[in-house]
Every structure is written in structure tokens, then in C-alpha cells.
Motif scaffolding. Structure first.
Motif, mmCIF file in Angstrom:
data_model
loop_
_atom_site.group_PDB
_atom_site.id
_atom_site.type_symbol
_atom_site.label_atom_id
_atom_site.label_comp_id
_atom_site.label_asym_id
_atom_site.label_seq_id
_atom_site.Cartn_x
_atom_site.Cartn_y
_atom_site.Cartn_z
ATOM 1 N N THR A 368 72.680 63.043 35.827
ATOM 2 C CA THR A 368 73.471 62.472 36.976
ATOM 3 C C THR A 368 74.533 63.776 37.304
ATOM 4 O O THR A 368 74.852 63.737 38.455
ATOM 5 C CB THR A 368 74.500 61.310 36.554
ATOM 6 O OG1 THR A 368 73.580 60.178 36.235
ATOM 7 C CG2 THR A 368 75.406 60.868 37.700
ATOM 8 N N GLN A 369 75.004 64.291 36.321
ATOM 9 C CA GLN A 369 75.944 65.519 36.593
ATOM 10 C C GLN A 369 75.044 66.725 37.570
ATOM 11 O O GLN A 369 75.585 67.188 38.474
ATOM 12 C CB GLN A 369 76.403 65.956 35.384
ATOM 13 C CG GLN A 369 77.406 67.199 35.682
ATOM 14 C CD GLN A 369 77.976 67.812 34.231
ATOM 15 O OE1 GLN A 369 77.496 67.331 33.167
ATOM 16 N NE2 GLN A 369 79.106 68.739 34.330
ATOM 17 N N ILE A 370 73.857 66.670 36.987
ATOM 18 C CA ILE A 370 72.889 67.867 37.773
ATOM 19 C C ILE A 370 72.868 67.278 39.068
ATOM 20 O O ILE A 370 72.761 68.191 40.098
ATOM 21 C CB ILE A 370 71.736 67.966 36.877
ATOM 22 C CG1 ILE A 370 71.975 68.712 35.703
ATOM 23 C CG2 ILE A 370 70.528 68.811 37.767
ATOM 24 C CD1 ILE A 370 70.750 68.571 34.640
ATOM 25 N N LYS A 371 72.207 66.264 39.172
ATOM 26 C CA LYS A 371 72.103 65.526 40.779
ATOM 27 C C LYS A 371 73.424 65.845 41.527
ATOM 28 O O LYS A 371 73.230 66.086 42.714
ATOM 29 C CB LYS A 371 71.712 64.130 40.516
ATOM 30 C CG LYS A 371 71.484 63.315 41.793
ATOM 31 C CD LYS A 371 71.400 61.861 41.611
ATOM 32 C CE LYS A 371 71.175 61.291 43.001
ATOM 33 N NZ LYS A 371 71.014 59.809 42.993
ATOM 34 N N ASP A 372 74.619 65.507 40.827
ATOM 35 C CA ASP A 372 75.680 65.682 41.894
ATOM 36 C C ASP A 372 76.005 66.899 42.118
ATOM 37 O O ASP A 372 76.329 67.468 43.173
ATOM 38 C CB ASP A 372 76.835 65.101 40.947
ATOM 39 C CG ASP A 372 76.857 63.354 40.915
ATOM 40 O OD1 ASP A 372 76.254 62.917 41.633
ATOM 41 O OD2 ASP A 372 77.485 63.001 40.183
ATOM 42 N N TYR A 373 75.653 67.883 40.921
ATOM 43 C CA TYR A 373 75.954 69.326 41.296
ATOM 44 C C TYR A 373 74.954 69.996 42.462
ATOM 45 O O TYR A 373 75.564 70.530 43.280
ATOM 46 C CB TYR A 373 75.800 70.277 39.990
ATOM 47 C CG TYR A 373 75.457 71.503 40.046
ATOM 48 C CD1 TYR A 373 76.466 72.390 40.689
ATOM 49 C CD2 TYR A 373 74.307 72.288 40.344
ATOM 50 C CE1 TYR A 373 76.278 73.802 40.737
ATOM 51 C CE2 TYR A 373 73.973 73.561 40.563
ATOM 52 C CZ TYR A 373 75.385 74.452 40.726
ATOM 53 O OH TYR A 373 75.004 75.677 40.995
ATOM 54 N N GLU A 374 73.895 69.426 42.503
ATOM 55 C CA GLU A 374 72.919 70.133 43.341
ATOM 56 C C GLU A 374 73.201 69.486 44.873
ATOM 57 O O GLU A 374 73.211 70.136 45.976
ATOM 58 C CB GLU A 374 71.224 69.605 43.338
ATOM 59 C CG GLU A 374 70.705 70.266 41.903
ATOM 60 C CD GLU A 374 69.525 70.321 41.634
ATOM 61 O OE1 GLU A 374 68.779 69.601 42.431
ATOM 62 O OE2 GLU A 374 68.849 70.857 40.799
ATOM 63 N N ALA A 375 73.822 68.307 45.005
ATOM 64 C CA ALA A 375 74.413 67.834 46.009
ATOM 65 C C ALA A 375 75.493 68.676 46.445
ATOM 66 O O ALA A 375 76.042 68.652 47.643
ATOM 67 C CB ALA A 375 74.676 66.250 45.941
ATOM 68 N N SER A 376 76.301 69.062 45.678
ATOM 69 C CA SER A 376 77.703 69.688 45.987
ATOM 70 C C SER A 376 77.493 71.247 46.419
ATOM 71 O O SER A 376 78.138 71.700 47.036
ATOM 72 C CB SER A 376 78.600 69.809 44.594
ATOM 73 O OG SER A 376 77.796 70.732 43.812
ATOM 74 N N ILE A 377 76.314 71.663 46.079
ATOM 75 C CA ILE A 377 76.128 73.153 46.608
ATOM 76 C C ILE A 377 75.014 73.092 47.898
ATOM 77 O O ILE A 377 74.437 74.136 48.400
ATOM 78 C CB ILE A 377 75.170 73.792 45.668
ATOM 79 C CG1 ILE A 377 73.832 73.329 44.967
ATOM 80 C CG2 ILE A 377 76.250 73.914 44.417
ATOM 81 C CD1 ILE A 377 73.302 74.172 44.179
ATOM 82 N N ALA A 378 74.950 72.063 48.493
ATOM 83 C CA ALA A 378 73.999 71.712 49.792
ATOM 84 C C ALA A 378 74.239 72.854 50.932
ATOM 85 O O ALA A 378 73.274 73.499 51.458
ATOM 86 C CB ALA A 378 74.097 70.396 50.209
ATOM 87 N N ASP A 379 75.482 73.218 50.915
ATOM 88 C CA ASP A 379 75.655 74.196 52.103
ATOM 89 C C ASP A 379 75.667 75.543 51.772
ATOM 90 O O ASP A 379 75.498 76.547 52.372
ATOM 91 C CB ASP A 379 77.485 73.986 52.465
ATOM 92 C CG ASP A 379 78.295 74.441 51.177
ATOM 93 O OD1 ASP A 379 77.643 74.499 49.961
ATOM 94 O OD2 ASP A 379 79.416 74.671 51.518
ATOM 95 N N ARG A 380 75.206 75.763 50.328
ATOM 96 C CA ARG A 380 74.822 77.114 50.025
ATOM 97 C C ARG A 380 73.110 77.057 49.654
ATOM 98 O O ARG A 380 72.642 78.537 49.715
ATOM 99 C CB ARG A 380 75.410 77.491 48.792
ATOM 100 C CG ARG A 380 76.935 77.948 48.577
ATOM 101 C CD ARG A 380 77.706 78.209 47.652
ATOM 102 N NE ARG A 380 77.027 79.791 46.897
ATOM 103 C CZ ARG A 380 77.517 79.861 45.792
ATOM 104 N NH1 ARG A 380 78.555 79.439 45.113
ATOM 105 N NH2 ARG A 380 76.919 81.138 45.355
ATOM 106 N N LEU A 381 72.456 75.973 49.792
ATOM 107 C CA LEU A 381 71.106 75.891 49.717
ATOM 108 C C LEU A 381 70.228 76.577 50.841
ATOM 109 O O LEU A 381 70.540 76.092 51.865
ATOM 110 C CB LEU A 381 70.720 74.681 49.294
ATOM 111 C CG LEU A 381 70.842 74.162 47.987
ATOM 112 C CD1 LEU A 381 70.593 72.687 47.836
ATOM 113 C CD2 LEU A 381 70.375 74.673 46.860
#
Length: 430
Positions: A368-381
Motif C-alpha cells: 500500500t505504501q508503494i502504491k501511494d508512493y507511485e501516486a505521489s510522484i505522478a508529476d515526475r513520471l
């Protein structure tokens, strides 16, 4: 000067020659054939893993057969090195399995030698592409052709150890430049009187160099196989690490003494830059008393840059010589997209790339933490870089080895740069 040939590195030359010969033989399956769910067919499925993963695949195959009883699936698995040794042998004889779990580093080699099926005709039909984002689908593309579909993804991130930081009395890294990160690591090292170090020398990982290049609008390696950097730029990167190597990061000798554990696994460093799917392994190695880790975005080279990207943990591909391409594509769709697949595998293969599988997966706290992390970096992806060149693995390892020598102080930056470019010349000019 590097030419644009993308054959194998010297260490893998014999294998590459075998694959070229295998790729020239045989016929590619006809993608225009009509899928007949009532036809009784047998597919061979190969994957790497252990008994736990094998049990999950058996459950997935059972679920698949409830929906497609006429498609019999014979599965086999091996450890990662043995898996690829067997694939190379099969490629030489023209007998690859119908469906294969696939690794990103081998994708270009097998695709360019005509060993993999073009999946384009099945996308949007047998293989549902709606649950798969465009940037995820692009990951499996080589020379404008889709040869594989990611089962799962991961992204580059910065893990931190909250227990060590609390003991040192230092707050978690709150973001900033690479220089800010070095200063933060030094603050951890100083606060703990050297009992714990802030991190490891980040200039020893080629992925951190790639991150900086992407922020400048460049690739580590371009689609035509040429490098996206020169000797001056690499020297600049390695010289950048001098400040970190001057008392901020774990000395290399101590790192060597901890092997096979990393310094972060052994609770000797408070941070580590790596792929986000390493979290569960870190918790397992850290042992009792560790139930969580910090996971934040890597340092920033240039504000607003699309420097991060999603990398496949693994993919699924189909042999170009399969006699049952439609049935094979149906199996691939089920293993990647179905809710049943999400429930069965969870995050065993990484965070599911398909939204339908992800929604059905039972995520543990780390996942869940990894899922939230990948959502948090969406603007850098940004879009994933070109599929790795053939021989990338040997260059990644050479980069790592030179990084350790820089940390030991046994090589100067200019000499390290010359050594790396010599190695790169061998790989790219075969």
C-alpha cells in the motif's frame, strides 16, 4: 566513437550468435487467425521463481481453466539464472515456450532476433488494454512493435530507516537537490557519531546518473543504441560524489564486510536509493522490531523534470513460433488483467500494472505504501526510456564496480571514466 550496432556484449557473444541463428529460422504465427475458444490446445508456460510463486501460478492456471477448459497449460519454473540459460538453449533449437515470464533486460535481444510474437494485433481485442496505461504499454515496445506486456511496475525511490533517524535525532529527508541529500546524509552520520551513516555513495548506481540525464532531456542510451552522455558529463557525476565520500557515506570497506547484506539491510545506513519493490526484502532482512520504512522521492536535479519512470518488475511475452497465438494471448491477458490474477498473485510479481488486477489485489502495508508512493510522484513520471541495449547488464555492473573503487579511493575519477568508456566501446561496437 560508437557505432549503432546493438548485438551482444563480448561476454555474451556466443549466446547472441545462437539467438540470431534461431531468429532467422522458422515462421511467425499468423496474427489474423480467428480465436476459437472451443478448440482444444496445449500451451507451455515458463516462469522464474520459487515454490511459493509456483503455487500461485498453479492457482491462476486453475482459475484460467474454469473459464477456458479447452486450453491446457503446462507450466515449468526455474531460478532466474537457470531460467535464462534454458531459454538460450531453447532459442538455439527454435523451441521457446508459448508464453514466458520475461525480464526487461533481455527484451531487446530476443525481440530483434525475431523470437517474440508481435502483440499489436491482439491489443484492444484478446488482450484488454483499457486497464493498462499508455506509459505502461510503451514499456514492452521495441522498434515500434509491442513484444511484451508488463505484469507489474516499480519506480526509483528513496527508502529511509525511521528507527535509526529517531535514534540519531534527525528528521526524515524532506526533498531537495542532490547536494541537499548529501548534506542530510552527513547530518545523520555526524549526529550518530559515525555509528550509523546517512547512506551509501549514490554515484555508484547508474540509475542515479540516468535520473540526472533524464532531467536534462537525455537518455542513458538512445533508441539507436548510442549513449546519451559524454566523458565530461560522467566525470561531473562521479566528481559530484566526492563530497559524500568525504565522511557522509558508509566507507566501502565496511560495506564489503556486510555482504551479502547491503548496508541498509544491516541497519548501518539510514537511507538507500533503489527500486521501490525492494521494501519487503528490506523489512525481512532488518528483522524483528521493523514494521515500516520511509519511502520518499529521490533528490531533484531540475524542478518540473519528468525524470522518474515506471519500470516493469517483469513482463509476459509469447514465442513467435507458437502454434496457438490466440490462446497464448488469452492466457497473457488473464495473467495480467484478470481480477482472479490480482487476488491470487497480490504483489508477488510486484505492484500489478493492470488496474483491474490491482483493484482485486490484497495489499499488505508495504505494498500500500508503494502504491501511494507511485501516486505521489505522478508529476515526475515520464515515459520509460528505450528498452535496455543488449549488454546493458554488464555495463551496469561495471558502473557499480567502478563506484566501489571510487569509494575505496583506489581509482581517480578520470581513470574510472576512461575504464567505463572502454567497456562501453566493447559492448556497443560488437
Amino acid at each position: 566513437m560508437f557505432n549503432k550496432k546493438r548485438l551482444v556484449a563480448a561476454a555474451a557473444l556466443a549466446t547472441g550468435a545462437v539467438l540470431v541463428l534461431a531468429g532467422c529460422a522458422g515462421e511467425t504465427a499468423d496474427p489474423s487467425a480467428t480465436f476459437n475458444p472451443d478448440e482444444k490446445v496445449t500451451l507451455n508456460l515458463a516462469f522464474w521463481g520459487n515454490d511459493v510463486r509456483a503455487d500461485l501460478y498453479n492457482k491462476a492456471i486453475d482459475a484460467f481453466n474454469e473459464e477456458y477448459p479447452n486450453i491446457k497449460v503446462n507450466s515449468t519454473f526455474l531460478g532466474f539464472p537457470e531460467f535464462w540459460e534454458k531459454r538460450q538453449t531453447e532459442a538455439a533449437g527454435g523451441g521457446l515456450p508459448d508464453v514466458m515470464q520475461f525480464d526487461y533486460s533481455y527484451l531487446r535481444q530476443y525481440a530483434q532476433n525475431g523470437l517474440l510474437l508481435d502483440l499489436g494485433p491482439y491489443l484492444g481485442g484478446i488482450i484488454d488494454k483499457k486497464p493498462l496505461a499508455d506509459n505502461i504499454l510503451k514499456i514492452g515496445v521495441v522498434d515500434d512493435t509491442t513484444y511484451a506486456i508488463p505484469t507489474s511496475t516499480n519506480a526509483w525511490g528513496l527508502f529511509t530507516n525511521p528507527k535509526l533517524l529517531e535514534t540519531a535525532g534527525v528528521e526524515n529527508f524532506e526533498g531537495g537537490s542532490w547536494s541537499d541529500y548529501t548534506d542530510w546524509m552527513k547530518s545523520v552520520t555526524d549526529a550518530s557519531d559515525g555509528k550509523v551513516f546517512g547512506g551509501s555513495d549514490y554515484t555508484g548506481r547508474i540509475q542515479n546518473f540516468e535520473l540526472q540525464l533524464r532531467s536534462e532531456g537525455k537518455n542513458l542510451f538512445n533508441e539507436d543504441g548510442t549513449p546519451g552522455f559524454d566523458e565530461k558529463r560522467l566525470a561531473e557525476f562521479w566528481n559530484e560524489g566526492a563530497a559524500a565520500r568525504d565522511g557522509a557515506v558508509l566507507p566501502q570497506q565496511q560495506a564489503e564486510e556486510l555482504l551479502p547484506l547491503s548496508a541498509f539491510d544491516a541497519a548501518k545506513t539510514a537511507s538507500e536509493l533503489t527500486w521501490d519493490n525492494f521494501g519487503a526484502g528490506y523489512l525481512g532482512n532488518l528483522g524483528e522490531g521493523y514494521t515500516e520504512l520511509g519511502l520518499v522521492a529521490p533528490p531533484v536535479t531540475k524542478d518540473g523534470a519528468k525524470d522518474l519512470y515506471l519500470k516493469p518488475s517483469m513482463l509476459h511475452a509469447i514465442s513467435a513460433k507458437t502454434k496457438h497465438p490466440e490462446a497464448a494471448a488469452t492466457l497473457v491477458d488473464f495473467l495480467i488483467n484478470s481480477p482472479e490474477s490480482g487476488k491470487i498473485f497480490g504483489t508477488n510479481r510486484g505492484l500489478p500494472a493492470s488496474t483491474t488486477a490491482l483493484e482485486a489485489a490484497d495489499l499488505d502495508p508495504m505494498s500500500t505504501q508503494i502504491k501511494d508512493y507511485e501516486a505521489s510522484i505522478a508529476d515526475r513520471l515520464g515515459d520509460a526510456p528505450p528498452v535496455p541495449i543488449v549488454g546493458y547488464g554488464s555495463l551496469e555492473e561495471k558502473f557499480r564496480v567502478l563506484g566501489t573503487e571510487l569509494n575505496f579511493g583506489t581509482v581517480k575519477v578520470d581513470d574510472a571514466v576512461k575504464q567505463f568508456f572502454t567497456e562501453m566501446d566493447v559492448v556497443l561496437n560488437q
